[in-house]
Design an enzyme around this catalytic site. Structure first.
Site, PDB file in Angstrom:
ATOM      1  N   GLU A  46       0.686  -1.384  -0.080  1.00  0.00           N
ATOM      2  CA  GLU A  46      -0.010  -0.058   0.012  1.00  0.00           C
ATOM      3  C   GLU A  46       0.964   1.100  -0.023  1.00  0.00           C
ATOM      4  OE1 GLU A  46      -3.661  -0.218   2.616  1.00  0.00           O
ATOM      5  OE2 GLU A  46      -2.611  -2.037   3.186  1.00  0.00           O
ATOM      6  N   HIS A  61      -8.879   9.324   3.501  1.00  0.00           N
ATOM      7  CA  HIS A  61      -8.475   8.184   2.296  1.00  0.00           C
ATOM      8  C   HIS A  61      -8.586   8.639   1.150  1.00  0.00           C
ATOM      9  CE1 HIS A  61      -7.933   4.466   0.603  1.00  0.00           C
ATOM     10  NE2 HIS A  61      -7.692   3.970   1.619  1.00  0.00           N
ATOM     11  N   ARG A  83      -0.566   8.868   1.713  1.00  0.00           N
ATOM     12  CA  ARG A  83      -2.147   9.146   1.613  1.00  0.00           C
ATOM     13  C   ARG A  83      -2.323  10.690   1.729  1.00  0.00           C
ATOM     14  NH1 ARG A  83      -5.196   5.186   5.332  1.00  0.00           N
ATOM     15  NH2 ARG A  83      -4.442   3.487   3.945  1.00  0.00           N
ATOM     16  N   HIS A  90     -11.085   9.336   7.205  1.00  0.00           N
ATOM     17  CA  HIS A  90     -10.965   7.904   7.277  1.00  0.00           C
ATOM     18  C   HIS A  90     -10.158   7.424   8.821  1.00  0.00           C
ATOM     19  CE1 HIS A  90      -9.794   3.715   6.074  1.00  0.00           C
ATOM     20  NE2 HIS A  90      -8.538   3.907   6.191  1.00  0.00           N
ATOM     21  N   ARG A 102      -0.698   8.647   9.356  1.00  0.00           N
ATOM     22  CA  ARG A 102      -0.412   7.180   9.400  1.00  0.00           C
ATOM     23  C   ARG A 102       0.167   6.499   8.348  1.00  0.00           C
ATOM     24  NH1 ARG A 102      -4.410   2.790   9.183  1.00  0.00           N
ATOM     25  NH2 ARG A 102      -5.635   4.233   8.007  1.00  0.00           N
TER      26      ARG A 102
HETATM   27  P1  FAD Z   1     -12.857   0.256  16.581  1.00  0.00           P
HETATM   28  O1  FAD Z   1     -12.501  -0.968  15.839  1.00  0.00           O
HETATM   29  O2  FAD Z   1     -13.464   1.576  16.068  1.00  0.00           O
HETATM   30  O3  FAD Z   1     -13.569  -0.289  17.921  1.00  0.00           O
HETATM   31  C1  FAD Z   1     -14.051   0.908  18.902  1.00  0.00           C
HETATM   32  C2  FAD Z   1     -15.204   0.141  19.717  1.00  0.00           C
HETATM   33  O4  FAD Z   1     -15.506   1.077  20.807  1.00  0.00           O
HETATM   34  C3  FAD Z   1     -16.600  -0.356  18.985  1.00  0.00           C
HETATM   35  O5  FAD Z   1     -16.628  -1.724  19.619  1.00  0.00           O
HETATM   36  C4  FAD Z   1     -17.423   0.792  19.463  1.00  0.00           C
HETATM   37  O6  FAD Z   1     -18.843   0.030  19.134  1.00  0.00           O
HETATM   38  C5  FAD Z   1     -17.057   0.810  20.767  1.00  0.00           C
HETATM   39  N1  FAD Z   1     -17.655   2.329  21.299  1.00  0.00           N
HETATM   40  C6  FAD Z   1     -17.251   3.423  20.803  1.00  0.00           C
HETATM   41  N2  FAD Z   1     -17.773   4.426  21.738  1.00  0.00           N
HETATM   42  C7  FAD Z   1     -18.376   3.841  22.692  1.00  0.00           C
HETATM   43  C8  FAD Z   1     -19.097   4.162  23.761  1.00  0.00           C
HETATM   44  N3  FAD Z   1     -19.364   5.441  24.045  1.00  0.00           N
HETATM   45  N4  FAD Z   1     -19.650   3.038  24.802  1.00  0.00           N
HETATM   46  C9  FAD Z   1     -18.982   1.874  24.605  1.00  0.00           C
HETATM   47  N5  FAD Z   1     -18.399   1.389  23.411  1.00  0.00           N
HETATM   48  C10 FAD Z   1     -18.178   2.496  22.459  1.00  0.00           C
HETATM   49  N6  FAD Z   1      -6.378   0.006   9.433  1.00  0.00           N
HETATM   50  C11 FAD Z   1      -5.341  -1.000   9.033  1.00  0.00           C
HETATM   51  O7  FAD Z   1      -4.278  -1.291   9.863  1.00  0.00           O
HETATM   52  N7  FAD Z   1      -5.539  -1.494   7.973  1.00  0.00           N
HETATM   53  C12 FAD Z   1      -6.609  -1.613   7.134  1.00  0.00           C
HETATM   54  O8  FAD Z   1      -6.781  -2.101   6.152  1.00  0.00           O
HETATM   55  C13 FAD Z   1      -7.601  -0.696   7.462  1.00  0.00           C
HETATM   56  N8  FAD Z   1      -8.717  -0.397   6.525  1.00  0.00           N
HETATM   57  C14 FAD Z   1      -9.713   0.288   6.945  1.00  0.00           C
HETATM   58  C15 FAD Z   1     -10.931   0.615   6.411  1.00  0.00           C
HETATM   59  C16 FAD Z   1     -11.938   1.068   6.809  1.00  0.00           C
HETATM   60  C17 FAD Z   1     -13.122   1.269   5.929  1.00  0.00           C
HETATM   61  C18 FAD Z   1     -11.783   1.789   8.072  1.00  0.00           C
HETATM   62  C19 FAD Z   1     -12.974   2.682   8.430  1.00  0.00           C
HETATM   63  C20 FAD Z   1     -10.741   1.840   8.619  1.00  0.00           C
HETATM   64  C21 FAD Z   1      -9.364   0.971   8.485  1.00  0.00           C
HETATM   65  N9  FAD Z   1      -8.561   0.844   9.059  1.00  0.00           N
HETATM   66  C22 FAD Z   1      -7.430   0.250   8.767  1.00  0.00           C
HETATM   67  C23 FAD Z   1      -8.348   1.690  10.476  1.00  0.00           C
HETATM   68  C24 FAD Z   1      -8.518   0.441  11.489  1.00  0.00           C
HETATM   69  O9  FAD Z   1      -9.634  -0.276  10.957  1.00  0.00           O
HETATM   70  C25 FAD Z   1      -9.014   1.221  12.741  1.00  0.00           C
HETATM   71  O10 FAD Z   1      -8.304   2.167  13.130  1.00  0.00           O
HETATM   72  C26 FAD Z   1      -8.827   0.182  13.821  1.00  0.00           C
HETATM   73  O11 FAD Z   1      -9.614  -0.746  13.473  1.00  0.00           O
HETATM   74  C27 FAD Z   1      -9.329   0.762  15.166  1.00  0.00           C
HETATM   75  O12 FAD Z   1      -9.529  -0.452  16.270  1.00  0.00           O
HETATM   76  P2  FAD Z   1     -10.097   0.064  17.571  1.00  0.00           P
HETATM   77  O13 FAD Z   1     -10.156  -1.377  18.356  1.00  0.00           O
HETATM   78  O14 FAD Z   1      -9.182   1.218  18.064  1.00  0.00           O
HETATM   79  O15 FAD Z   1     -11.265   0.761  17.342  1.00  0.00           O
HETATM   80  C1  SIN Z   2      -6.903   0.272   2.746  1.00  0.00           C
HETATM   81  O1  SIN Z   2      -7.180  -0.493   2.572  1.00  0.00           O
HETATM   82  O2  SIN Z   2      -6.626   1.355   1.904  1.00  0.00           O
HETATM   83  C2  SIN Z   2      -6.939   0.934   4.387  1.00  0.00           C
HETATM   84  C3  SIN Z   2      -5.885   0.883   4.761  1.00  0.00           C
HETATM   85  C4  SIN Z   2      -5.621   1.517   5.964  1.00  0.00           C
HETATM   86  O3  SIN Z   2      -6.476   2.439   6.373  1.00  0.00           O
HETATM   87  O4  SIN Z   2      -4.624   1.431   6.844  1.00  0.00           O
END
Ligand code: FAD
Ligand code: SIN
Length: 536
Positions: free
Chosen positions: A119, A247, A295, A356, A391
């Site tokens: 990527e 993104h 990006r 994003h 990032r």
């Molecule tokens: P999240 O996975 O967002 O989890 C947050 C949790 O907190 C959820 O369960 C939510 O319900 C809960 N929550 C929120 N507020 C409250 C509240 N007030 N009370 C109780 N619960 C709450 N990153 C990569 O490294 N590789 C990728 O390929 C990639 N692709 C992506 C594609 C998309 C479409 C998106 C949106 C993001 C992508 N990212 C990618 C970024 C990555 O997915 C996220 O940064 C990462 O998953 C965040 O994980 P997290 O556990 O911090 O939060």
């Molecule tokens: C993507 O698949 O382009 C998202 C990857 C990322 O946000 O890290």
């Protein structure tokens, strides 16, 4: 309302950061009770939608930790914490291996080796992925694993409202106070709208990002920045909020309101090329890495081309790619395009940048400790120093794994010195009445997205930021009034949090007098010759 609920460790959020932490604590200390509060169903999160995959140095014949570190630092544009980058890159492969042991499937080549994707900003192929639905596969694994462990309780539809601190015992605390402590949270049970008191010996915030402050975002509707806003209200330290990652390529569809569909950067890694609407390539004008530049550069270039030409989107051209391979790697993207009437083999995909990822957030150290005692944070809601001003793709799932683990290892060592706090009062709903006009909440949310998209987007300026701050102030006053007089609803809490996040992004952006990484302002187009963190 009833008695306060007690748990040894309270984890807010069931994405990769929250559940990794829960699983690790549960396995290391079967004597501890871990409660995970999550505001929707357990597997709804940003994690679930990740497409590209997890970055980790895997094939040591071609890749090295030094290269992954250099790529991360380069993307971060001088603001990463090098020690943190080194730690995450070195620990990363061990954590990914554990994920595989827990049951996560990553795609393999015919010979049995993992198929490593590429990527933007990566100098080598190092992205482990499961088709183009890596996040779904990881979320499936960790949710199943957490549900199997008897000392983890997952409370779905339980919305954390505020962190409990000395403030709730009647003390007046300031942001610079060194001894703030966290005793748990107030949380709203979305099934019956009761506010519960959850007391914990240790609390971990893992509530993810806040893409919903913008009109166009790849984030699901739950990404409303609740944890960061709670932390700010509890007078904890928040850092670098101006660095919001757009993104470059979300699928253009003006009819979609809440979550734009992502066209993974891995598609450009596979050979997809960006073109203007008249079919011209343009990335060579902005960066020698062309469509695979980091990006921030690609998103700004697209934004610029759209503005110069008055176009609402650019194209991602995949017509020249080998289609069987494309379908195999990106079945979800292929099917989604087909559903929208786009045949990827013969038609270009219309794309636009969309909000994003949040690089800033709750300030944490290398083991995930925040500025508040007994409170840790992990994942996208944090500013750990890994991402700096921008990032590197696929580094955030890795961050969630590493910090989830690090926090767990610290918690199991230190939890025995803490007890539950006595004397926390029940939630006080006196004097509030049922909201008469939900429209006030929905319209304010729309206004907020308009303000942020118009004035605090990819390109900023002093005048735009001031305009945003003035308008945010009005929304803030109206919403606080609503909050103090009406019965709580999750939507009202989310709106309140989103306004706080919008304020923090805009205020931090006005404090940074330079253009660096994801923050670009026409008033200060150059870089400062020294490093500055914004701290709120
Ligand atoms: P999240 O996975 O967002 O989890 C947050 C949790 O907190 C959820 O369960 C939510 O319900 C809960 N929550 C929120 N507020 C409250 C509240 N007030 N009370 C109780 N619960 C709450 N990153 C990569 O490294 N590789 C990728 O390929 C990639 N692709 C992506 C594609 C998309 C479409 C998106 C949106 C993001 C992508 N990212 C990618 C970024 C990555 O997915 C996220 O940064 C990462 O998953 C965040 O994980 P997290 O556990 O911090 O939060
Ligand atoms: C993507 O698949 O382009 C998202 C990857 C990322 O946000 O890290």
């Amino acid at each position: 309302m009833g008695e306060a609920k007690k748990t040894d460790v309270l984890i807010l959020g069931s994405g990769i950061a929250g559940l990794t932490c829960a699983i690790k604590i549960a396995e290391a200390r079967p004597d501890l009770k871990i409660t995970v509060l999550t505001k929707a169903v357990a597997d709804e999160s940003n994690t679930r939608y990740a497409q590209g995959g997890v970055a980790a140095v895997w094939n040591e014949k071609i890749d090295t930790e030094e290269k992954h570190i250099a790529d991360t630092l380069d993307a971060g544009d001088g603001l990463c914490n090098e020690e943190v980058v080194k730690m995450v890159v070195e620990e990363g492969p061990i954590r990914v291996r554990e994920l595989i042991e827990w049951g996560t499937r990553f795609d393999k080549e015919k010979g049995g080796e993992y198929d490593l994707g590429r990527e933007g900003g990566h100098s080598e192929n190092r992205i482990l992925h499961y088709k183009d639905i890596t996040g779904w596969e990881i979320q499936r694994t960790i949710t199943e694993k957490a549900k199997q462990l008897p000392n983890i309780v997952i409370r779905e539809n339980c919305f954390s409202i505020d962190l409990l601190t000395q403030h709730h015992l009647g003390y007046n605390i300031t942001r610079v106070h060194p001894d703030i402590e966290c005793y748990g949270v107030y949380a709203l049970d979305k099934n019956n709208l009761d506010v519960e008191t959850h007391l914990a010996r240790i609390t971990v915030v893992a509530t993810g990002g806040a893409g919903q402050i913008y009109r166009a975002t790849t984030n699901p509707i739950i990404a409303t920045g609740d944890g960061m806003a709670m932390m700010y209200r509890a007078k904890g330290r928040i850092s670098n909020m101006e660095f919001v990652q757009f993104h470059p390529t979300s699928l253009y569809n003006p009819a979609v309101e809440s979550q734009a569909f992502l066209i993974s950067e891995a598609v450009r890694g596979f050979g997809g090329v960006l073109r203007t609407r008249d079919g011209q390539e343009f990335m060579h004008k902005y960066d020698e890495r062309k469509s695979l530049a980091p990006r921030d550069i690609v998103a700004r270039a697209i934004d610029n081309e759209m503005k110069i030409r008055g176009d609402e989107y650019v194209y991602l051209d995949c017509r020249h790619l080998e289609m069987e391979g494309f379908k195999k790697h990106f079945p979800n993207i292929y099917d989604k395009c087909k559903e929208e009437g786009i045949d990827v083999a013969t038609q270009m995909i219309p794309v636009v940048p969309a909000c994003h990822y949040f690089c800033g957030g709750i300030l944490v150290d290398k083991i995930g400790k925040t500025s508040i005692n007994r409170l840790y944070a992990a994942g996208e809601c944090t500013a750990s120093g890994l991402h700096g001003a921008n990032r590197l793709a696929s580094n955030s799932l890795l961050e969630g794994l590493v910090y989830g683990h690090n926090i767990a290892m610290d918690v199991v060592e230190c939890i025995d010195q803490y007890d539950y706090k006595e004397g926390i009062p029940d939630w006080d709903a006196m004097g509030t009445t049922d909201p008469k006009e939900m429209v006030l909440i929905t319209q304010s949310w729309k206004e907020l997205k308009d303000i942020m998209s118009s004035y605090v987007g990819i390109v900023r300026s002093n005048v735009r930021l001031q305009r945003a701050l003035d308008r945010l102030w009005l929304l803030y006053s109206e919403t606080e009034n609503l909050y103090n007089t009406t019965t709580l609803s999750p939507q009202l809490c989310e709106l309140r949090n989103l306004i706080t996040i919008a304020y923090l992004v805009t205020r931090s952006a006005s404090m940074r007098h330079e253009s660096r990484g994801l923050h670009y302002t026409t008033d200060y187009p150059g870089l400062l010759d020294h490093r500055e963190e914004t701290l709120m």
